[in-house]
Write a protein that holds these residues in place. Structure first.
Motif, short mmCIF file in Angstrom:
data_model
loop_
_atom_site.label_atom_id
_atom_site.label_comp_id
_atom_site.label_asym_id
_atom_site.label_seq_id
_atom_site.Cartn_x
_atom_site.Cartn_y
_atom_site.Cartn_z
N THR A 484 12.73 32.30 57.71
CA THR A 484 13.86 32.47 58.63
C THR A 484 15.14 31.94 58.00
OG1 THR A 484 13.45 30.32 59.72
CG2 THR A 484 12.38 32.27 60.66
N VAL A 485 16.26 32.38 58.58
CA VAL A 485 17.59 31.95 58.13
C VAL A 485 18.37 31.47 59.35
CG1 VAL A 485 17.62 33.54 56.17
CG2 VAL A 485 18.53 34.28 58.37
N PRO A 486 19.36 30.58 59.15
CA PRO A 486 20.14 30.09 60.30
C PRO A 486 21.01 31.18 60.91
CG PRO A 486 20.39 28.65 58.37
CD PRO A 486 19.74 29.91 57.89
N LEU A 487 21.15 31.11 62.24
CA LEU A 487 22.12 31.93 62.96
C LEU A 487 23.25 31.01 63.40
CD1 LEU A 487 22.91 34.68 64.27
CD2 LEU A 487 21.78 33.86 66.35
N TYR A 488 24.45 31.24 62.86
CA TYR A 488 25.60 30.38 63.14
C TYR A 488 26.45 30.99 64.26
CZ TYR A 488 24.46 28.63 58.44
OH TYR A 488 23.82 28.12 57.35
N ARG A 489 27.10 30.11 65.00
CA ARG A 489 28.13 30.57 65.94
C ARG A 489 29.48 30.14 65.40
NH1 ARG A 489 28.31 28.15 71.80
NH2 ARG A 489 29.82 26.73 70.84
N CYS A 490 30.37 31.11 65.31
CA CYS A 490 31.69 30.86 64.73
C CYS A 490 32.78 31.13 65.77
CB CYS A 490 31.90 31.75 63.51
SG CYS A 490 30.56 31.58 62.28
N GLY A 496 40.26 33.41 70.87
CA GLY A 496 39.22 32.82 71.70
C GLY A 496 37.85 33.47 71.54
N ASP A 497 37.65 34.20 70.42
CA ASP A 497 36.41 34.93 70.25
C ASP A 497 35.36 34.07 69.57
OD1 ASP A 497 34.69 37.22 70.21
OD2 ASP A 497 35.11 37.41 68.07
N HIS A 498 34.11 34.14 70.10
CA HIS A 498 32.96 33.55 69.43
C HIS A 498 32.13 34.67 68.84
CE1 HIS A 498 34.04 30.23 72.19
NE2 HIS A 498 33.49 29.46 71.27
N MET A 499 31.62 34.46 67.63
CA MET A 499 30.88 35.49 66.91
C MET A 499 29.65 34.85 66.27
SD MET A 499 32.13 37.78 63.63
CE MET A 499 32.19 36.33 62.54
N ASP A 500 28.51 35.51 66.39
CA ASP A 500 27.29 35.05 65.74
C ASP A 500 27.15 35.72 64.38
OD1 ASP A 500 26.89 33.75 68.14
OD2 ASP A 500 25.39 35.19 68.87
N ASP A 503 26.06 34.32 58.08
CA ASP A 503 26.89 33.91 56.95
C ASP A 503 27.39 32.48 57.16
OD1 ASP A 503 28.68 33.65 54.86
OD2 ASP A 503 30.25 34.81 55.86
N PRO A 504 27.00 31.54 56.31
CA PRO A 504 27.47 30.14 56.50
C PRO A 504 28.98 30.01 56.38
CG PRO A 504 26.32 30.39 54.39
CD PRO A 504 26.09 31.66 55.16
N GLY A 505 29.63 31.01 55.78
CA GLY A 505 31.08 31.00 55.68
C GLY A 505 31.78 31.63 56.86
N CYS A 506 31.00 32.07 57.86
CA CYS A 506 31.52 32.62 59.12
C CYS A 506 32.35 33.88 58.94
CB CYS A 506 32.33 31.57 59.87
SG CYS A 506 31.30 30.45 60.84
N GLU A 507 32.16 34.59 57.81
CA GLU A 507 32.86 35.85 57.58
C GLU A 507 34.37 35.69 57.76
OE1 GLU A 507 31.03 39.24 59.58
OE2 GLU A 507 29.19 38.07 59.86
N GLY A 508 34.87 34.53 57.39
CA GLY A 508 36.30 34.29 57.44
C GLY A 508 36.82 33.67 58.72
N TYR A 509 35.97 33.55 59.75
CA TYR A 509 36.40 32.86 60.98
C TYR A 509 36.72 31.41 60.65
CZ TYR A 509 35.93 36.21 64.81
OH TYR A 509 36.13 37.24 65.68
N LEU A 510 37.67 30.84 61.37
CA LEU A 510 38.23 29.56 61.01
C LEU A 510 37.32 28.37 61.29
CD1 LEU A 510 41.91 30.09 62.26
CD2 LEU A 510 41.01 30.34 59.93
#
Length: 564
Positions: A484-490, A496-500, A503-510
């Protein structure tokens, strides 16, 4: 199971997670005696924990302490769910040394129980012979099949018991309390129950057995422990319990007290994770150390019938998948209800109807007869003295058991005259499942903020302050297991958007909020797909297990796969 004086006689239901009730004696009990304990796990191998807690168990049922037939001891549970209601059959003792009797209780969720039958036992010892075994009538095991509750039980005083009191007797009735229309299985077949025939024929020479019905084999499977180092599976013809449908099969493994066979909620065999109709998984949990019996552990095997899905009639395939959620890319999510495929548009409604969703091949999806499509906001007709009912295909009414289904589907009720309501064709009833998959560690909730129209996923049932919880999205592993791999919340503070994302880098989310849980990056048997969807209108990301993204215009792709 730590803290319990003993652990044995489990009943195990696969319902999104493995839900287990068993007999123990916990220090936190209110009444001294045997208790019925509960815990759940994402795997039959454990670890099992109390709902929403790291505790090894919770007491869900115990003696009354008021002098009733179940005053001190409640043990040997068997739990079956029928039309959204849980039924608990259990052995009971008023005081130590008195004969055991059988009681039944009902519950909306498997935790909060109400005794049935006016607080009286439903079965007492027959006292038809003296075997020298004073145990009495107990060790019940229940199945629901074709409108009947089937109950297998021990009675050491029954006429058909062996010299040591062993034996398994079977009754059936449409009444869960077995107070009316009861039939007993006899050497001459099914007959209306009388005092004389009620324990005249034993279907298995065993104590503390468990059973389930296999729709693939069209046979009852009894799991019992008669020989050291193995659990025996006996297969009985459903039309004649005196006839073995197949030869016995043994599962190697040490045991010290009765087995519990993992079953779907109605106590039928669960579906194989490989979607092979001819493969029947038989998983057994039993105590392995003594004395006292403790250390519940899992053994099992897959039975191979040699019959493929393609060789089975659609009705049999539908019976195998009854109660399951079906998913295939490009097709609507569906639930098998009374042998029909009900296609469901809304994720919250879907979760109300099933906790066991899985990817299936197109051939299985199509083989199950189409029933209807339940669209978002579908019309509900109500009438005085009648339940609300979704008005679906061909103006057929599908009655609803609870307001939650109507609310979650964003529907409203239109009242009509009773004669008008009665004039419509009727489909199967739809029943809410009030206890979701997990609702504890690993449960992923989807929350909504109507202020900005954005969704957020979280493991917090309180939604971290978000004003609305859409419901349980699904269950994912709270700890990392191999593969398994981690699922991050960014988070993007700009809109005000949250995205799952994985990618540990959050695909560019801050900002990375943290890890929600762990997913498989590739499909594994029995897994459900999690998709990430997007609405460019307000920039909201949505995670869903429904292929069409619940109407969101853009699908970002697959986040990963989770095993329910």
């Amino acid at each position: 199971m730590a803290d319990s004086a003993y652990d044995y006689a489990p009943t195990v239901m696969f319902d999104g997670v493995y839900r287990m009730w068993w007999c123990g004696q916990a220090p936190e009990q209110k009444v001294p005696g045997d208790d019925i304990l509960y815990a759940e796990s994402s795997s039959p191998d454990g670890p099992f924990q109390a709902r929403g807690s790291a505790a090894p168990h919770q007491i869900v049922f115990e003696g009354t302490g008021n002098g009733s037939f179940d005053n001190e001891h409640t043990c040997d549970p068997s739990v079956v769910r029928v039309n959204g209601t849980y039924y608990l059959y259990y052995g009971a003792e008023r005081h130590d040394g008195e004969p055991t009797t059988i009681g039944v209780a009902s519950s909306p969720d498997g935790f909060n129980w109400t005794r049935v039958n006016n607080d009286q036992p439903i079965i007492a010892p027959a006292n038809q012979q003296n075997t020298g075994n004073t145990y009495g009538a107990g060790q019940p095991s229940a199945i629901y099949l074709d409108g009947f509750f089937y109950l297998m039980f021990t009675d050491t005083t029954g006429a058909g018991a062996l010299g040591n009191g062993a034996g398994q007797f079977v009754w059936r009735s449409p009444d869960p309390a077995f107070q009316s229309q009861v039939e007993s299985f006899t050497a001459a077949g099914w007959q209306s129950k009388t005092v004389a025939n009620s324990r005249s024929f034993s279907v298995a020479n065993a104590f503390s057995a468990d059973w389930q019905y296999s729709d693939a084999l069209r046979a009852f499977i009894i799991a019992h422990d008669n020989a050291p180092g193995q659990t025996t599976l006996t297969f009985l013809d459903p039309n004649n319990l005196a006839k073995q449908a197949y030869a016995d099969v043994t599962i190697p493994g040490q045991w010290t007290e009765g087995p519990g066979v993992v079953s779907r909620p109605d106590k039928h065999s669960p579906v194989s994770g490989t979607n092979d109709c001819g493969r029947i998984p038989v998983d057994v949990i039993r105590s392995t150390t003594s004395y006292p019996p403790r250390q519940l552990a899992h053994i099992g095997l897959d039975l191979l019938s040699g019959t493929s899905c393609a060789a089975m009639p659609p009705r049999q395939i539908a019976a195998i998948y009854e109660g399951y959620g079906l998913q295939f890319p490009g097709l609507p999510a569906a639930v098998v209800v009374s042998g029909r495929r009900l296609q469901v548009e809304d994720i919250a409604t879907y979760s109300d109807l099933t906790h066991n969703a899985m990817y299936v091949p197109r051939s299985i999806y199509d083989a199950i007869p189409y029933g209807a499509s339940l669209h978002y906001g579908e019309t509900v007709l109500g009438a005085s003295g009648r339940p609300g009912a979704f008005q679906l295909d061909n103006d057929t009414l599908w009655p609803v058991s609870c307001p939650q289904l109507v609310t979650d589907n964003h529907s409203s009720i239109t009242m009509v005259e009773p004669k008008t309501w009665l004039s419509y064709l009727k489909g199967p009833g739809l029943f809410c499942l009030s206890s979701g998959p997990g609702s504890g560690p690993g449960t992923l909730y989807r929350c909504y903020n109507p202020g900005n129209g954005h969704h957020m996923d979280t493991t917090d049932p309180g939604c971290e302050g978000y004003p609305h919880r859409d419901g349980i999205l699904w269950t994912i592993s709270p700890t990392q297991i191999p593969g398994t791999v981690p699922l991050y919340r960014c988070y993007n503070p700009g809109n005000g958007d949250h995205m799952d994302t994985t990618d540990p880098g959050c695909e560019g989310y801050l900002h990375r909020d943290g890890v929600l849980g762990y997913l498989f990056p590739t499909r594994v048997p029995g897994s459900v797909t999690l998709y990430r969807c997007y609405s460019p209108g307000n920039g909201d990301h949505l995670t869903s297990f429904i292929f069409n993204c619940e109407g969101y215009p853009q699908k970002d792709g697959v986040l990963g796969y989770t095993i329910t």
